[in-house]
Design a protein around this motif. Sequence first.
Motif, PDB file in Angstrom:
ATOM      1  N   ALA A 106     -97.820  32.884  97.984  1.00 24.15           N
ATOM      2  CA  ALA A 106     -96.960  31.694  97.948  1.00 24.15           C
ATOM      3  C   ALA A 106     -97.545  30.638  97.008  1.00 24.15           C
ATOM      4  CB  ALA A 106     -96.822  31.129  99.347  1.00 24.15           C
ATOM      5  N   ALA A 107     -98.876  30.582  96.939  1.00 28.79           N
ATOM      6  CA  ALA A 107     -99.529  29.541  96.128  1.00 28.79           C
ATOM      7  C   ALA A 107     -99.547  29.893  94.633  1.00 28.79           C
ATOM      8  CB  ALA A 107    -100.958  29.344  96.614  1.00 28.79           C
ATOM      9  N   ALA A 108     -99.415  31.163  94.321  1.00 29.76           N
ATOM     10  CA  ALA A 108     -99.597  31.604  92.926  1.00 29.76           C
ATOM     11  C   ALA A 108     -98.433  31.171  92.024  1.00 29.76           C
ATOM     12  CB  ALA A 108     -99.747  33.118  92.886  1.00 29.76           C
ATOM     13  N   PHE A 109     -98.762  30.737  90.813  1.00 29.09           N
ATOM     14  CA  PHE A 109     -97.680  30.409  89.867  1.00 29.09           C
ATOM     15  C   PHE A 109     -97.135  31.675  89.215  1.00 29.09           C
ATOM     16  CE2 PHE A 109    -101.581  29.813  87.269  1.00 29.09           C
ATOM     17  CZ  PHE A 109    -101.304  30.617  86.176  1.00 29.09           C
ATOM     18  N   GLN A 110     -97.914  32.775  89.293  1.00 34.56           N
ATOM     19  CA  GLN A 110     -97.410  34.050  88.767  1.00 34.56           C
ATOM     20  C   GLN A 110     -98.157  35.215  89.413  1.00 34.56           C
ATOM     21  OE1 GLN A 110     -95.129  36.084  87.878  1.00 34.56           O
ATOM     22  NE2 GLN A 110     -94.603  35.003  86.012  1.00 34.56           N
ATOM     23  N   MET A 111     -97.448  36.317  89.593  1.00 36.96           N
ATOM     24  CA  MET A 111     -98.056  37.533  90.147  1.00 36.96           C
ATOM     25  C   MET A 111     -97.438  38.718  89.391  1.00 36.96           C
ATOM     26  SD  MET A 111     -98.227  38.599  94.139  1.00 36.96           S
ATOM     27  CE  MET A 111     -96.476  38.642  94.360  1.00 36.96           C
ATOM     28  N   LEU A 112     -98.277  39.524  88.738  1.00 41.62           N
ATOM     29  CA  LEU A 112     -97.711  40.586  87.902  1.00 41.62           C
ATOM     30  C   LEU A 112     -98.469  41.905  88.026  1.00 41.62           C
ATOM     31  CD1 LEU A 112     -96.898  38.705  84.564  1.00 41.62           C
ATOM     32  CD2 LEU A 112     -95.253  39.759  86.095  1.00 41.62           C
ATOM     33  N   TYR A 113     -97.746  42.951  87.731  1.00 41.83           N
ATOM     34  CA  TYR A 113     -98.311  44.311  87.679  1.00 41.83           C
ATOM     35  C   TYR A 113     -98.722  44.598  86.232  1.00 41.83           C
ATOM     36  CZ  TYR A 113     -98.085  49.487  87.819  1.00 41.83           C
ATOM     37  OH  TYR A 113     -98.350  50.830  87.718  1.00 41.83           O
ATOM     38  N   PHE A 114     -99.987  44.965  86.030  1.00 42.39           N
ATOM     39  CA  PHE A 114    -100.476  45.233  84.671  1.00 42.39           C
ATOM     40  C   PHE A 114    -100.433  46.720  84.308  1.00 42.39           C
ATOM     41  CE2 PHE A 114    -103.427  41.262  84.046  1.00 42.39           C
ATOM     42  CZ  PHE A 114    -102.296  40.466  83.972  1.00 42.39           C
ATOM     43  N   GLY A 115     -99.860  47.539  85.198  1.00 43.41           N
ATOM     44  CA  GLY A 115     -99.808  48.978  84.914  1.00 43.41           C
ATOM     45  C   GLY A 115    -100.988  49.684  85.538  1.00 43.41           C
ATOM     46  N   GLY A 116    -101.281  50.873  85.059  1.00 39.92           N
ATOM     47  CA  GLY A 116    -102.386  51.643  85.625  1.00 39.92           C
ATOM     48  C   GLY A 116    -102.470  52.973  84.915  1.00 39.92           C
ATOM     49  N   SER A 117    -103.558  53.678  85.186  1.00 36.69           N
ATOM     50  CA  SER A 117    -103.747  54.964  84.524  1.00 36.69           C
ATOM     51  C   SER A 117    -103.835  56.070  85.566  1.00 36.69           C
ATOM     52  CB  SER A 117    -105.043  54.903  83.710  1.00 36.69           C
ATOM     53  OG  SER A 117    -105.489  56.208  83.443  1.00 36.69           O
ATOM     54  N   LEU A 118    -103.246  57.218  85.248  1.00 37.08           N
ATOM     55  CA  LEU A 118    -103.472  58.393  86.102  1.00 37.08           C
ATOM     56  C   LEU A 118    -104.051  59.526  85.252  1.00 37.08           C
ATOM     57  CD1 LEU A 118    -100.490  58.466  88.658  1.00 37.08           C
ATOM     58  CD2 LEU A 118    -102.857  57.843  89.049  1.00 37.08           C
ATOM     59  N   ARG A 119    -104.870  59.128  84.281  1.00 40.42           N
ATOM     60  CA  ARG A 119    -105.567  60.137  83.476  1.00 40.42           C
ATOM     61  C   ARG A 119    -106.743  60.667  84.303  1.00 40.42           C
ATOM     62  NH1 ARG A 119    -104.862  59.678  77.701  1.00 40.42           N
ATOM     63  NH2 ARG A 119    -106.866  60.714  77.552  1.00 40.42           N
ATOM     64  N   THR A 120    -107.043  61.929  84.119  1.00 40.17           N
ATOM     65  CA  THR A 120    -108.118  62.506  84.926  1.00 40.17           C
ATOM     66  C   THR A 120    -109.386  62.751  84.091  1.00 40.17           C
ATOM     67  OG1 THR A 120    -107.207  64.686  84.493  1.00 40.17           O
ATOM     68  CG2 THR A 120    -106.599  63.662  86.580  1.00 40.17           C
ATOM     69  N   ASP A 121    -109.275  62.668  82.762  1.00 44.28           N
ATOM     70  CA  ASP A 121    -110.453  62.991  81.944  1.00 44.28           C
ATOM     71  C   ASP A 121    -111.580  61.987  82.209  1.00 44.28           C
ATOM     72  OD1 ASP A 121    -108.124  61.757  80.688  1.00 44.28           O
ATOM     73  OD2 ASP A 121    -109.526  61.142  79.126  1.00 44.28           O
ATOM     74  N   GLY A 122    -112.776  62.538  82.363  1.00 41.38           N
ATOM     75  CA  GLY A 122    -113.959  61.692  82.564  1.00 41.38           C
ATOM     76  C   GLY A 122    -114.162  61.246  84.004  1.00 41.38           C
ATOM     77  N   LEU A 123    -113.228  61.558  84.897  1.00 39.92           N
ATOM     78  CA  LEU A 123    -113.394  61.114  86.287  1.00 39.92           C
ATOM     79  C   LEU A 123    -114.309  62.069  87.047  1.00 39.92           C
ATOM     80  CD1 LEU A 123    -109.800  60.116  87.519  1.00 39.92           C
ATOM     81  CD2 LEU A 123    -111.536  58.682  86.452  1.00 39.92           C
ATOM     82  N   PRO A 124    -115.057  61.546  88.040  1.00 37.97           N
ATOM     83  CA  PRO A 124    -115.820  62.436  88.905  1.00 37.97           C
ATOM     84  C   PRO A 124    -114.870  63.391  89.637  1.00 37.97           C
ATOM     85  CG  PRO A 124    -116.307  60.113  89.370  1.00 37.97           C
ATOM     86  CD  PRO A 124    -115.186  60.140  88.391  1.00 37.97           C
ATOM     87  N   PHE A 125    -115.398  64.535  90.080  1.00 36.94           N
ATOM     88  CA  PHE A 125    -114.565  65.621  90.618  1.00 36.94           C
ATOM     89  C   PHE A 125    -113.597  65.161  91.717  1.00 36.94           C
ATOM     90  CE2 PHE A 125    -114.034  69.211  93.623  1.00 36.94           C
ATOM     91  CZ  PHE A 125    -113.253  70.019  92.800  1.00 36.94           C
TER      92      PHE A 125
END
Length: 178
Positions: A106-125
């Motif tokens: 309620a207090a925020a002047f803006q709230m936004l989604y910046f996206g995201g990644s579902l790439r798997t390369d380089g991630l731990p198993f």
Amino acid sequence: MKILIAYTSKHGTTEECVQRLQQHLHGLDVTLKNLAQAPSPSLVEYDIVVVGGSVQFGKFHPALRLFLKENLEVLKQKRLALFLCCGLAHEYEYYEEVLFAKELRAAAFQMLYFGGSLRTDGLPFLDKLFVRHLRTTIAENEIEDGEYTPSMPGILPENIETMASYIRREALKKEQKL
Ligand SMILES: Cc1cc2nc3c(=O)[nH]c(=O)nc-3n(C[C@H](O)[C@H](O)[C@H](O)COP(=O)(O)O)c2cc1C
């Protein structure tokens, strides 16, 4: 006129988003603080605070959760903006609702989604396995909606740019004492 961007990032996507945001805010005094790496910053000296992070297993990083909890009252009094990154784009409104306290939203002047990644390369198993599972969820969700080419998420530069323009507007208001 000082701006703080406080965030957490497990594998670097959020880090990239906040760096892009900082670039869009060139000319302003912007400090980036990774809450998982540094002690919780004092908010007194900042006029505008931007807070966010990525969703991991349905939650924010513990350091971000603690920061939001410990600073709830101070954050409510600040010129505040919120953001998050997550892989399941269709869930981001749900995450906004459950991960940020109602009073902060309620207090925020803006709230936004910046996206995201579902790439798997380089991630731990184990992370790789979970991200594969999330990709399946997206595919199933889109098939239910009648679409057959699952669209994988990525960073949303237009949302980051929009956030930057809202922050500039708040900075101007602050300088004009509005
Ligand atoms: C171990 C793991 C758990 C995740 N859990 C979720 C989740 O519960 N919901 C979601 O939407 N995205 C989830 N994601 C996707 C991340 O939110 C996404 O990859 C984001 O871009 C990560 O940003 P970061 O690299 O800054 O941490 C998960 C990713 C990983 C690696």
